[in-house]
Design a protein around this motif. Sequence first.
Motif, PDB file in Angstrom:
ATOM      1  N   ARG A  18       0.848  -1.185   0.000  1.00 57.24           N
ATOM      2  CA  ARG A  18       0.000   0.000   0.000  1.00 57.24           C
ATOM      3  C   ARG A  18       0.886   1.238   0.000  1.00 57.24           C
ATOM      4  N   THR A  19       0.452   2.278  -0.690  1.00 54.67           N
ATOM      5  CA  THR A  19       1.229   3.508  -0.784  1.00 54.67           C
ATOM      6  C   THR A  19       0.474   4.651  -0.129  1.00 54.67           C
ATOM      7  N   VAL A  20       1.189   5.443   0.674  1.00 59.47           N
ATOM      8  CA  VAL A  20       0.595   6.635   1.271  1.00 59.47           C
ATOM      9  C   VAL A  20       1.587   7.792   1.105  1.00 59.47           C
ATOM     10  N   LYS A  21       1.074   8.917   0.639  1.00 57.91           N
ATOM     11  CA  LYS A  21       1.891  10.114   0.438  1.00 57.91           C
ATOM     12  C   LYS A  21       1.701  11.055   1.621  1.00 57.91           C
ATOM     13  N   VAL A  22       2.799  11.291   2.335  1.00 60.42           N
ATOM     14  CA  VAL A  22       2.750  12.117   3.540  1.00 60.42           C
ATOM     15  C   VAL A  22       3.529  13.410   3.304  1.00 60.42           C
ATOM     16  N   VAL A  23       2.914  14.535   3.622  1.00 63.42           N
ATOM     17  CA  VAL A  23       3.585  15.827   3.524  1.00 63.42           C
ATOM     18  C   VAL A  23       3.848  16.339   4.935  1.00 63.42           C
ATOM     19  N   VAL A  24       5.112  16.676   5.221  1.00 67.20           N
ATOM     20  CA  VAL A  24       5.496  17.194   6.530  1.00 67.20           C
ATOM     21  C   VAL A  24       5.612  18.711   6.422  1.00 67.20           C
ATOM     22  N   THR A  41      15.656   6.139   8.475  1.00 66.69           N
ATOM     23  CA  THR A  41      16.951   5.488   8.713  1.00 66.69           C
ATOM     24  C   THR A  41      17.177   5.052  10.165  1.00 66.69           C
ATOM     25  N   LYS A  42      16.300   5.479  11.077  1.00 64.33           N
ATOM     26  CA  LYS A  42      16.440   5.257  12.521  1.00 64.33           C
ATOM     27  C   LYS A  42      17.568   6.072  13.140  1.00 64.33           C
ATOM     28  N   ARG A  43      18.281   6.841  12.347  1.00 58.54           N
ATOM     29  CA  ARG A  43      19.379   7.647  12.868  1.00 58.54           C
ATOM     30  C   ARG A  43      18.915   9.072  13.136  1.00 58.54           C
ATOM     31  N   PHE A  44      19.546   9.712  14.115  1.00 59.57           N
ATOM     32  CA  PHE A  44      19.256  11.116  14.379  1.00 59.57           C
ATOM     33  C   PHE A  44      20.420  11.976  13.911  1.00 59.57           C
ATOM     34  N   ILE A  45      20.106  12.922  13.047  1.00 56.05           N
ATOM     35  CA  ILE A  45      21.091  13.904  12.587  1.00 56.05           C
ATOM     36  C   ILE A  45      20.508  15.274  12.899  1.00 56.05           C
ATOM     37  N   GLY A  46      21.231  16.051  13.664  1.00 53.79           N
ATOM     38  CA  GLY A  46      20.674  17.290  14.198  1.00 53.79           C
ATOM     39  C   GLY A  46      20.701  18.489  13.280  1.00 53.79           C
ATOM     40  N   ASP A  47      21.692  18.574  12.397  1.00 49.02           N
ATOM     41  CA  ASP A  47      21.867  19.802  11.591  1.00 49.02           C
ATOM     42  C   ASP A  47      21.536  19.546  10.133  1.00 49.02           C
ATOM     43  N   TYR A  48      20.642  20.399   9.596  1.00 46.03           N
ATOM     44  CA  TYR A  48      20.263  20.332   8.188  1.00 46.03           C
ATOM     45  C   TYR A  48      20.153  21.740   7.636  1.00 46.03           C
ATOM     46  N   ASP A  49      20.278  21.841   6.322  1.00 47.39           N
ATOM     47  CA  ASP A  49      20.030  23.108   5.653  1.00 47.39           C
ATOM     48  C   ASP A  49      18.518  23.347   5.637  1.00 47.39           C
ATOM     49  N   PRO A  50      18.035  24.388   6.323  1.00 47.83           N
ATOM     50  CA  PRO A  50      16.578  24.598   6.410  1.00 47.83           C
ATOM     51  C   PRO A  50      15.928  25.018   5.106  1.00 47.83           C
ATOM     52  N   THR A  51      16.721  25.315   4.088  1.00 46.81           N
ATOM     53  CA  THR A  51      16.150  25.757   2.809  1.00 46.81           C
ATOM     54  C   THR A  51      15.943  24.604   1.840  1.00 46.81           C
ATOM     55  N   LEU A  52      16.439  23.396   2.206  1.00 45.33           N
ATOM     56  CA  LEU A  52      16.340  22.262   1.289  1.00 45.33           C
ATOM     57  C   LEU A  52      15.012  21.534   1.459  1.00 45.33           C
ATOM     58  N   GLU A  53      14.520  21.022   0.354  1.00 47.51           N
ATOM     59  CA  GLU A  53      13.302  20.221   0.352  1.00 47.51           C
ATOM     60  C   GLU A  53      13.639  18.867  -0.256  1.00 47.51           C
ATOM     61  N   ALA A  54      13.081  17.790   0.297  1.00 48.19           N
ATOM     62  CA  ALA A  54      13.435  16.454  -0.182  1.00 48.19           C
ATOM     63  C   ALA A  54      12.234  15.525  -0.100  1.00 48.19           C
ATOM     64  N   LYS A  55      12.274  14.502  -0.945  1.00 50.13           N
ATOM     65  CA  LYS A  55      11.244  13.471  -0.926  1.00 50.13           C
ATOM     66  C   LYS A  55      11.916  12.137  -0.611  1.00 50.13           C
ATOM     67  N   VAL A  67       3.787  -1.127   3.759  1.00 50.30           N
ATOM     68  CA  VAL A  67       3.410   0.221   3.333  1.00 50.30           C
ATOM     69  C   VAL A  67       4.596   0.931   2.704  1.00 50.30           C
ATOM     70  N   GLN A  68       4.358   1.505   1.529  1.00 48.97           N
ATOM     71  CA  GLN A  68       5.341   2.355   0.871  1.00 48.97           C
ATOM     72  C   GLN A  68       5.029   3.798   1.267  1.00 48.97           C
ATOM     73  N   PHE A  69       5.842   4.332   2.156  1.00 46.94           N
ATOM     74  CA  PHE A  69       5.694   5.734   2.540  1.00 46.94           C
ATOM     75  C   PHE A  69       6.462   6.611   1.560  1.00 46.94           C
ATOM     76  N   GLU A  70       5.766   7.554   0.957  1.00 46.57           N
ATOM     77  CA  GLU A  70       6.412   8.602   0.179  1.00 46.57           C
ATOM     78  C   GLU A  70       6.262   9.887   0.992  1.00 46.57           C
ATOM     79  N   VAL A  71       7.368  10.391   1.483  1.00 48.89           N
ATOM     80  CA  VAL A  71       7.338  11.504   2.428  1.00 48.89           C
ATOM     81  C   VAL A  71       7.973  12.732   1.796  1.00 48.89           C
ATOM     82  N   LEU A  72       7.199  13.805   1.706  1.00 48.88           N
ATOM     83  CA  LEU A  72       7.702  15.079   1.205  1.00 48.88           C
ATOM     84  C   LEU A  72       8.041  15.955   2.400  1.00 48.88           C
TER      85      LEU A  72
END
Length: 231
Positions: A18-24, A41-55, A67-72
């Motif tokens: 099943r596929t569900v598209k989630v927008v954060v 990934t189960k990993r925690f990474i604290g610092d990211y570029d706040p201007t980047l968008e990823a799927k 379930v196939q999660f597609e997360v924007l």
Amino acid sequence: MAARRSPTCGRKTSGPTRTVKVVVLGQAGVGKTAMTVRFVTKRFIGDYDPTLEAKYHHLEFVGDDLVQFEVLDTAGQEENSLAVEQKIRWGDAFIIVYSINDICSFDEVMRIKFLINHTKGPDTPVTLVANKRDLELDRMVARLDGEKMADTLGCSFSEITTKESYIEVARVFEGLYSKCKEQSQTKDIRRGSPRSSPKLSPRPHIRRVKNLLKSTAGKHLDVPSFGTNFC
């Protein structure tokens, strides 16, 4: 950017993937990317570029469902509501994130929920997430205020710490999928239920004629012509 993780080997599914598209959604800096990457990934990474968008794409078992999660993961920088609405149209379900140590991010929640209601409808699966519970000493938004906001907006609520708990993060996404599945099943039931044909009572003038014929059975009766008014 995309990340994938294979599901647990040997698990049996109850049907096709099943596929569900989630927008954060949420303001920049509330931990949207850290939460999404933690789930994938189960990993925690604290610092990211706040201007980047990823799927992201991620396979996960929720109960017996694969379930196939597609997360924007949105950047949170858009000031143009039309740009946000375009992303909302893509999604099936939504996570609105604010940080407990940022009152401005909490104030933004209502505007985001309004855009979701306007674009997808008020019954769309949405969960409100209060992130960074580990920063208790810097708290600016009480848990009770978050719960009241979620109740007002008609969505579920979770207060989590992405940094310290993968399980809490996973429950957010899995719970959102469960809401999507429940809503889909409800719609299927409604579509499949046969509509009962309404019982139509005879028109008054036809009923009168039938009664007249019954009362005069075996007698000679001159019935006047009803012309075009008969039907």
